[in-house]
Scaffold this active site. Sequence first.
Site: not given
Ligand code: C2G
Length: 133
Positions: A47, A49
């Site tokens: 990803k 990251k």
């Molecule tokens: N999130 C949120 N508000 C934020 C930050 C994050 O609602 N201010 C939510 C994201 O939308 C996600 C969850 O928290 O639903 C986890 O965020 P991340 O760890 O950034 O996840 P991401 O990298 O988007 O992984 O296959 C799908 C991916 O693995 C999603």
Amino acid sequence: MKKFTRVITYGTYDLLHWGHIRLLKRAKQLGDYLVVALSTDEFNALKGKKAYHSYEERKMMLESIRYVDLVIPEDSWDQKTNDVQLLKIDKFVIGDDWEGQFDFLKDYCEVVYMPRTEGISTTKIKKDLENIK
Ligand code: C2G
């Protein structure tokens, strides 16, 4: 008799913050049982990251959250359909930064894109800490 509803969500959940907690709380409120598929360190690399906390550390923290019932590894983009079927998931939930990306799951379960929490993100935390130096 209301059906026992299973919910799943996916993410990295690095530097756990209140935006993550709000997502997990709202996801749990949509059902009775919440599974979090947590991105492994290897999948994070896919990803683009690099999490500060290792998978084991992030898993331990998620497992301590009252809204979370089970944490499983997310190590591929292609596992969601299988996860939903094997775990008998009724609802897939994720933040609306992913709006429309997982509509293919609608053949298997309800798909819910939740509004993200404004004003907080792992990136913002890192940036703000940089500026404190
Ligand atoms: N999130 C949120 N508000 C934020 C930050 C994050 O609602 N201010 C939510 C994201 O939308 C996600 C969850 O928290 O639903 C986890 O965020 P991340 O760890 O950034 O996840 P991401 O990298 O988007 O992984 O296959 C799908 C991916 O693995 C999603």
